[in-house]
Design a protein around this motif. Structure first.
Motif, PDB file in Angstrom:
ATOM      1  N   ARG A  33       0.847  -1.185   0.000  1.00 32.37           N
ATOM      2  CA  ARG A  33       0.000   0.000   0.000  1.00 32.37           C
ATOM      3  C   ARG A  33       0.885   1.239   0.000  1.00 32.37           C
ATOM      4  O   ARG A  33       1.971   1.213   0.587  1.00 32.37           O
ATOM      5  CB  ARG A  33      -0.887   0.009   1.254  1.00 32.37           C
ATOM      6  CG  ARG A  33      -2.024  -0.985   1.217  1.00 32.37           C
ATOM      7  CD  ARG A  33      -2.918  -0.736   2.400  1.00 32.37           C
ATOM      8  NE  ARG A  33      -3.960  -1.739   2.512  1.00 32.37           N
ATOM      9  CZ  ARG A  33      -4.860  -1.731   3.490  1.00 32.37           C
ATOM     10  NH1 ARG A  33      -4.819  -0.795   4.414  1.00 32.37           N
ATOM     11  NH2 ARG A  33      -5.793  -2.644   3.548  1.00 32.37           N
ATOM     12  N   PRO A  34       0.446   2.337  -0.589  1.00 36.56           N
ATOM     13  CA  PRO A  34      -0.859   2.599  -1.189  1.00 36.56           C
ATOM     14  C   PRO A  34      -0.988   2.161  -2.640  1.00 36.56           C
ATOM     15  O   PRO A  34      -2.026   2.328  -3.249  1.00 36.56           O
ATOM     16  CB  PRO A  34      -0.968   4.113  -1.100  1.00 36.56           C
ATOM     17  CG  PRO A  34       0.444   4.561  -1.269  1.00 36.56           C
ATOM     18  CD  PRO A  34       1.287   3.540  -0.550  1.00 36.56           C
ATOM     19  N   ILE A  35       0.076   1.587  -3.216  1.00 35.00           N
ATOM     20  CA  ILE A  35       0.047   1.242  -4.641  1.00 35.00           C
ATOM     21  C   ILE A  35      -1.089   0.278  -4.958  1.00 35.00           C
ATOM     22  O   ILE A  35      -1.815   0.435  -5.938  1.00 35.00           O
ATOM     23  CB  ILE A  35       1.393   0.626  -5.058  1.00 35.00           C
ATOM     24  CG1 ILE A  35       2.536   1.590  -4.757  1.00 35.00           C
ATOM     25  CG2 ILE A  35       1.384   0.267  -6.531  1.00 35.00           C
ATOM     26  CD1 ILE A  35       3.913   0.978  -4.965  1.00 35.00           C
ATOM     27  N   THR A  36      -1.266  -0.734  -4.101  1.00 28.07           N
ATOM     28  CA  THR A  36      -2.229  -1.788  -4.411  1.00 28.07           C
ATOM     29  C   THR A  36      -3.682  -1.362  -4.213  1.00 28.07           C
ATOM     30  O   THR A  36      -4.584  -2.125  -4.536  1.00 28.07           O
ATOM     31  CB  THR A  36      -1.944  -3.031  -3.554  1.00 28.07           C
ATOM     32  OG1 THR A  36      -1.804  -2.639  -2.174  1.00 28.07           O
ATOM     33  CG2 THR A  36      -0.677  -3.714  -4.004  1.00 28.07           C
ATOM     34  N   LEU A  37      -3.915  -0.176  -3.693  1.00 27.58           N
ATOM     35  CA  LEU A  37      -5.284   0.317  -3.646  1.00 27.58           C
ATOM     36  C   LEU A  37      -5.764   0.732  -5.029  1.00 27.58           C
ATOM     37  O   LEU A  37      -6.956   0.753  -5.305  1.00 27.58           O
ATOM     38  CB  LEU A  37      -5.401   1.500  -2.681  1.00 27.58           C
ATOM     39  CG  LEU A  37      -5.200   1.153  -1.207  1.00 27.58           C
ATOM     40  CD1 LEU A  37      -5.314   2.397  -0.356  1.00 27.58           C
ATOM     41  CD2 LEU A  37      -6.212   0.111  -0.748  1.00 27.58           C
ATOM     42  N   GLU A  38      -4.821   1.064  -5.901  1.00 33.58           N
ATOM     43  CA  GLU A  38      -5.192   1.475  -7.257  1.00 33.58           C
ATOM     44  C   GLU A  38      -4.930   0.398  -8.297  1.00 33.58           C
ATOM     45  O   GLU A  38      -5.664   0.263  -9.267  1.00 33.58           O
ATOM     46  CB  GLU A  38      -4.426   2.737  -7.658  1.00 33.58           C
ATOM     47  CG  GLU A  38      -4.770   3.202  -9.059  1.00 33.58           C
ATOM     48  CD  GLU A  38      -4.027   4.459  -9.455  1.00 33.58           C
ATOM     49  OE1 GLU A  38      -4.175   4.870 -10.610  1.00 33.58           O
ATOM     50  OE2 GLU A  38      -3.297   4.999  -8.608  1.00 33.58           O
ATOM     51  N   SER A  39      -3.877  -0.354  -8.101  1.00 31.82           N
ATOM     52  CA  SER A  39      -3.492  -1.354  -9.090  1.00 31.82           C
ATOM     53  C   SER A  39      -3.328  -2.703  -8.406  1.00 31.82           C
ATOM     54  O   SER A  39      -2.802  -2.771  -7.293  1.00 31.82           O
ATOM     55  CB  SER A  39      -2.172  -0.937  -9.749  1.00 31.82           C
ATOM     56  OG  SER A  39      -1.766  -1.880 -10.715  1.00 31.82           O
ATOM     57  N   PRO A  40      -3.789  -3.793  -9.032  1.00 31.07           N
ATOM     58  CA  PRO A  40      -3.616  -5.112  -8.406  1.00 31.07           C
ATOM     59  C   PRO A  40      -2.147  -5.470  -8.271  1.00 31.07           C
ATOM     60  O   PRO A  40      -1.344  -5.201  -9.171  1.00 31.07           O
ATOM     61  CB  PRO A  40      -4.337  -6.058  -9.373  1.00 31.07           C
ATOM     62  CG  PRO A  40      -4.405  -5.324 -10.665  1.00 31.07           C
ATOM     63  CD  PRO A  40      -4.480  -3.872 -10.330  1.00 31.07           C
ATOM     64  N   LYS A  41      -1.799  -6.073  -7.155  1.00 29.98           N
ATOM     65  CA  LYS A  41      -0.398  -6.392  -6.901  1.00 29.98           C
ATOM     66  C   LYS A  41       0.185  -7.275  -7.991  1.00 29.98           C
ATOM     67  O   LYS A  41       1.345  -7.100  -8.387  1.00 29.98           O
ATOM     68  CB  LYS A  41      -0.242  -7.069  -5.540  1.00 29.98           C
ATOM     69  CG  LYS A  41       1.203  -7.388  -5.196  1.00 29.98           C
ATOM     70  CD  LYS A  41       1.336  -8.119  -3.872  1.00 29.98           C
ATOM     71  CE  LYS A  41       2.777  -8.498  -3.593  1.00 29.98           C
ATOM     72  NZ  LYS A  41       2.921  -9.292  -2.358  1.00 29.98           N
ATOM     73  N   VAL A  42      -0.593  -8.231  -8.489  1.00 26.16           N
ATOM     74  CA  VAL A  42      -0.046  -9.174  -9.470  1.00 26.16           C
ATOM     75  C   VAL A  42       0.279  -8.510 -10.802  1.00 26.16           C
ATOM     76  O   VAL A  42       0.950  -9.113 -11.642  1.00 26.16           O
ATOM     77  CB  VAL A  42      -1.003 -10.363  -9.705  1.00 26.16           C
ATOM     78  CG1 VAL A  42      -1.086 -11.243  -8.483  1.00 26.16           C
ATOM     79  CG2 VAL A  42      -2.372  -9.884 -10.148  1.00 26.16           C
ATOM     80  N   LEU A  43      -0.185  -7.272 -11.007  1.00 26.69           N
ATOM     81  CA  LEU A  43       0.144  -6.569 -12.248  1.00 26.69           C
ATOM     82  C   LEU A  43       1.219  -5.503 -12.029  1.00 26.69           C
ATOM     83  O   LEU A  43       1.553  -4.765 -12.959  1.00 26.69           O
ATOM     84  CB  LEU A  43      -1.118  -5.939 -12.856  1.00 26.69           C
ATOM     85  CG  LEU A  43      -2.172  -6.933 -13.339  1.00 26.69           C
ATOM     86  CD1 LEU A  43      -3.298  -6.213 -14.071  1.00 26.69           C
ATOM     87  CD2 LEU A  43      -1.571  -8.012 -14.246  1.00 26.69           C
ATOM     88  N   LEU A  44       1.747  -5.408 -10.809  1.00 26.73           N
ATOM     89  CA  LEU A  44       2.863  -4.503 -10.586  1.00 26.73           C
ATOM     90  C   LEU A  44       4.095  -5.064 -11.299  1.00 26.73           C
ATOM     91  O   LEU A  44       4.319  -6.269 -11.310  1.00 26.73           O
ATOM     92  CB  LEU A  44       3.151  -4.350  -9.094  1.00 26.73           C
ATOM     93  CG  LEU A  44       2.008  -3.837  -8.215  1.00 26.73           C
ATOM     94  CD1 LEU A  44       2.486  -3.658  -6.785  1.00 26.73           C
ATOM     95  CD2 LEU A  44       1.412  -2.553  -8.760  1.00 26.73           C
ATOM     96  N   PRO A  45       4.912  -4.197 -11.892  1.00 29.48           N
ATOM     97  CA  PRO A  45       6.063  -4.709 -12.655  1.00 29.48           C
ATOM     98  C   PRO A  45       7.192  -5.174 -11.758  1.00 29.48           C
ATOM     99  O   PRO A  45       7.529  -4.526 -10.772  1.00 29.48           O
ATOM    100  CB  PRO A  45       6.483  -3.484 -13.485  1.00 29.48           C
ATOM    101  CG  PRO A  45       6.030  -2.302 -12.687  1.00 29.48           C
ATOM    102  CD  PRO A  45       4.764  -2.731 -12.001  1.00 29.48           C
TER     103      PRO A  45
END
Length: 544
Positions: A33-45
């Motif tokens: 967080r806070p990244i995964t509130l907007e983007s799904p973790k499995v699609l993080l590069p």
């Protein structure tokens, strides 16, 4: 415990059943967080490739035919990504959503309630969506099937990986102890309690097994081979929340009626790493670039991606002025074009660039003069000004780092801007579109976001209690206290914020010409950060 019947079902029917897999797309933690509130973790590069591709690559290499991707949020984003990728032609993929699940146990119960008889392969592969691995599952699947023929309650095979106590793949809070029967590979004792100072092994275990080995040198690969009864067992035991602490621990301890769990140990050349937190993110990324996960390497387009990485490998001397130690230098450059998927001249990297360790530079990136890149990854379309220093950091797509700026052991999401002379301290996480003003020093362990920092509830709890948000660089005692956690991504795309929001930016953190506000962590996260600061110290430069 349990009877001695066969493994449930007609052999001819089993042969016709395609091999299935369940990917847990959510980690049920707050570590990104806070990244995964907007983007799904499995699609993080990870090394400029969405994490999900690595899990799907593992399944494809092991002849899986049907995949169920379980999500508690962002299912539409995951489904759109998969349907528009080459994976949709490789597998039969079903993305399923249940917003009410806050643990692996609840996810397993939901799958049993809604997909009983549909998830029917024996075994099916259960894997987390943030796992990167080159493991050969085929011989392990064959052994699982043989055990099932011997007893119906031989329902799970857990893959374990040898790892020293100081291994970067071992979570800081990990204290797993496992006893394995030397003849059958059955797990006869299992504990995952990091706070337990004393182990008590039942005498009956010692009496009923001729030879067992106690292991503290193994870590979980987060890959499991499960018979369908595992789902049913979660439903029967409603208090099971965590896969290891509850299911495996309790089933192994129940000597009379528990399901039997077996261990398979990874061999030389096999690797499995899970991106559980920022520290593991850097470790697994470094292992990828250093080719410890071959054939999973950048120049092999994972999942049919259109990237075209070229690798150069040299050995150079020490450059003390640039802070670079002597040794091997590996640089991956993506020569593809984002506009037409054709080859381009690749990223612009001047001769004055100094590198150390393994470095990756995405397509159409532009690197300024006299930059220093140490064990870092640079995404597509990034712009680095003159005299920029990136040390053990990961900047994603379209990031701008202006002249003389420094980024230390941090993650910068898409469209982040770090203005001239600014410094981003260790362990920071800057969410989409954040702007750090000129000359500003962002304290270590800060998390910044463009959206309302009070919006920190996505119904996730900690799956394993290891909210490890620590930096992966060298740490000085007390710096974590100086860090301000920050975050939550902007709901509309984290572009730059509306005019009405500007007055709410935290000028003390991002400067008068910056954009962003602090993300507030939970009390649990703050405790973990302080504990990790005290316990963890390593030299990542020499490690990668």
């Amino acid at each position: 415990g349990g009877g001695g019947g066969g493994g449930g079902g007609d052999d001819d029917v089993k042969r016709e059943q395609p091999l299935q897999a369940v990917i847990l797309a959510d980690s049920f933690t707050e570590t990104f967080r806070p990244i995964t509130l907007e983007s799904p973790k499995v699609l993080l590069p990870l090394a400029n490739v969405p994490m999900l591709n690595y899990s799907l690559e593992l399944l494809a290499c092991n002849d899986v035919e049907e995949v169920f991707i379980f999500c508690t949020s962002h299912a539409n984003v995951v489904e759109e990504y998969v349907s528009n990728s080459p994976w949709s032609h490789r597998f039969k993929i079903k993305t399923v959503l249940s917003t009410g699940c806050s643990s692996v146990g609840e996810a397993m119960r939901w799958l049993d309630d809604n997909y009983k008889g549909i998830i029917a392969s024996d075994p099916f592969v259960l894997v987390h969506g943030d796992v990167v691995s080159n493991v050969n599952l085929k011989p392990r699947i064959a052994k699982h099937k043989e055990r099932r023929k011997q007893r119906a309650d031989n329902t799970m095979t857990m893959l374990l990986q040898p790892a020293a106590r100081n291994s970067r793949l071992r979570p800081l809070a990990d204290d797993m102890v496992v006893a394995i029967d030397d003849t059958t590979n059955r797990i006869v004792y299992f504990t995952d309690d990091a706070e337990a100072g004393l182990m008590q092994v039942p005498r009956k275990i010692l009496e009923s097994h001729e030879s067992i080995t106690m292991h503290t040198d193994l870590v979980d690969s987060h890959i499991y081979l499960c018979s369908p009864e595992v789902l049913w067992r979660f439903n029967e035991s409603f208090d099971y929340a965590d896969l290891r602490k509850d299911f495996i621990s309790m089933e192994v301890a129940d000597l009379e009626l528990g399901q039997m769990v077996f261990a398979e140990t990874l061999q030389d050349g096999e690797y499995s790493g899970r991106v559980q937190d920022p520290r593991a993110y850097h470790a697994v990324c470094g292992d990828l670039l250093q080719r410890w996960i071959f054939p999973v390497v950048p120049e092999h387009a994972i999942g049919g991606l259109t990237t075209r990485y070229r690798r150069s490998h040299t050995t150079v001397g020490t450059n003390a002025a640039a802070g670079c130690v002597g040794g091997a230098r590996t640089i991956y450059k993506d020569t593809s074009s984002r506009l037409n998927n054709k080859s381009s001249a690749g990223p612009r990297v001047p001769r004055t660039t100094s590198t150390s360790g393994a470095v990756m530079i995405g397509s159409e990136a532009v690197i300024g003069e006299r930059c220093t890149l140490i064990a870092s990854t640079v995404g597509a379309g990034c712009r680095l000004g003159d005299g920029v220093t990136l040390r053990e950091s990961h900047i994603w797509n379209d990031v701008v780092v202006e002249d003389g700026a420094t980024v230390e052991a941090s993650i910068l999401c898409d469209r982040v801007v770090v203005k001239s002379g600014a410094k981003v301290g260790r362990g920071c996480m800057l969410s989409y579109g954040v702007v750090v003003g000129a000359g500003v020093e962002v304290p270590p362990f800060t998390r910044l976001t463009l959206s309302d920092a009070s919006n920190n509830d996505d119904d996730f709890g900690d799956e394993d209690g290891s909210g490890d948000d620590e930096s992966w660089g060298d740490e000085d005692e007390g710096e974590a206290d100086a860090g301000v956690a920050a975050g939550a991504a902007a709901a509309g795309g984290a572009g730059g914020g509306s005019a009405a929001q500007v007055e709410d930016w935290d000028a003390e953190l991002v400067g008068l010409d910056g954009k962003g506000r602090a993300w507030t962590t939970t009390d649990k996260q703050e405790e973990d950060e302080e504990e990790d600061e005290e316990e963890y110290s390593s030299d990542v430069i020499s490690a990668v």
